[in-house]
Design a protein around this motif. Structure first.
Motif, short mmCIF file in Angstrom:
data_model
loop_
_atom_site.label_atom_id
_atom_site.label_comp_id
_atom_site.label_asym_id
_atom_site.label_seq_id
_atom_site.Cartn_x
_atom_site.Cartn_y
_atom_site.Cartn_z
N ARG A 209 0.90 -1.48 -0.11
CA ARG A 209 -0.20 0.45 0.47
C ARG A 209 0.55 1.20 0.17
N ARG A 210 2.21 1.28 0.69
CA ARG A 210 2.89 2.33 0.75
C ARG A 210 3.14 2.38 -0.89
N VAL B 71 3.71 10.65 -7.20
CA VAL B 71 4.04 10.61 -8.82
C VAL B 71 2.97 10.97 -9.93
N ASP B 72 2.10 9.93 -9.91
CA ASP B 72 1.28 10.20 -11.20
C ASP B 72 0.10 11.57 -10.68
N LEU B 73 -0.22 12.11 -9.97
CA LEU B 73 -0.87 12.77 -9.86
C LEU B 73 0.36 14.46 -10.06
N VAL B 74 1.51 14.21 -10.41
CA VAL B 74 2.16 15.23 -10.50
C VAL B 74 2.97 15.64 -11.80
N LEU B 75 2.82 14.18 -12.60
CA LEU B 75 3.14 14.25 -13.56
C LEU B 75 1.57 14.99 -14.21
N VAL B 76 0.64 14.49 -14.27
CA VAL B 76 -0.51 15.21 -15.15
C VAL B 76 -0.97 16.42 -14.51
N ALA C 204 3.01 5.78 -5.61
CA ALA C 204 3.35 5.77 -7.27
C ALA C 204 2.19 6.82 -7.45
N ALA C 205 0.73 6.81 -7.04
CA ALA C 205 0.24 7.68 -6.86
C ALA C 205 0.07 9.08 -6.69
#
Length: 129
Positions: free
Chosen positions: A6-7, A15-20, A12-13
């Motif tokens: 979960r950590r 990092v995905d948010l920052v990339l978007v 990863a979430a």
């Protein structure tokens, strides 16, 4: 074993948010800038056309057309866009006409900095007494 997994998913979430966001924020700001420039341009064009029609009436003059244009711009967007207004006479189809020209600079995102230069004109055939 579910704890470490979960950590990793949370990381990863993020990092995905920052990339978007790196893609979406400039895109949204660009759309807002285009909307601001188009709004100001349309407002200036409408005010110039109205000022030309007003100045072209038989009982009015160029000064009154300029004053109306300046007042409409000041009420609709801001007085700083009404600094460079010129009124002149021209000919349209062989008939005397009035032309109102407005020049303005729309700053980036309305905050200052480099801007977009706009020049709009409004024409109207003069009324004959």
């Amino acid at each position: 074993m579910s704890g470490p997994r979960r950590r990793d998913e949370r990381a990863a979430a993020v990092v995905d948010l920052v990339l978007v966001l790196v893609v979406l924020v400039p895109l949204v700001l660009g759309i807002i800038q285009v909307a601001l420039v188009m709004h100001v341009r349309n407002t200036l064009a409408a005010a110039a056309a109205e000022g030309a029609r007003y100045a072209a009436t038989a009982d009015r003059g160029p000064g009154e057309g300029e004053a109306l244009t300046r007042r409409q711009i000041d009420e609709a967007v801001a007085g700083r866009f009404a600094r460079d207004i010129s009124v002149g006479r021209t000919s349209v189809g062989g008939r005397p006409a009035v032309v109102v020209t407005v020049r303005a600079t729309v700053p980036a995102l309305g905050l200052g900095g480099p801007g977009v230069e706009l020049e709009v004109t409004g024409h109207a055939i003069e009324e004959q007494p």
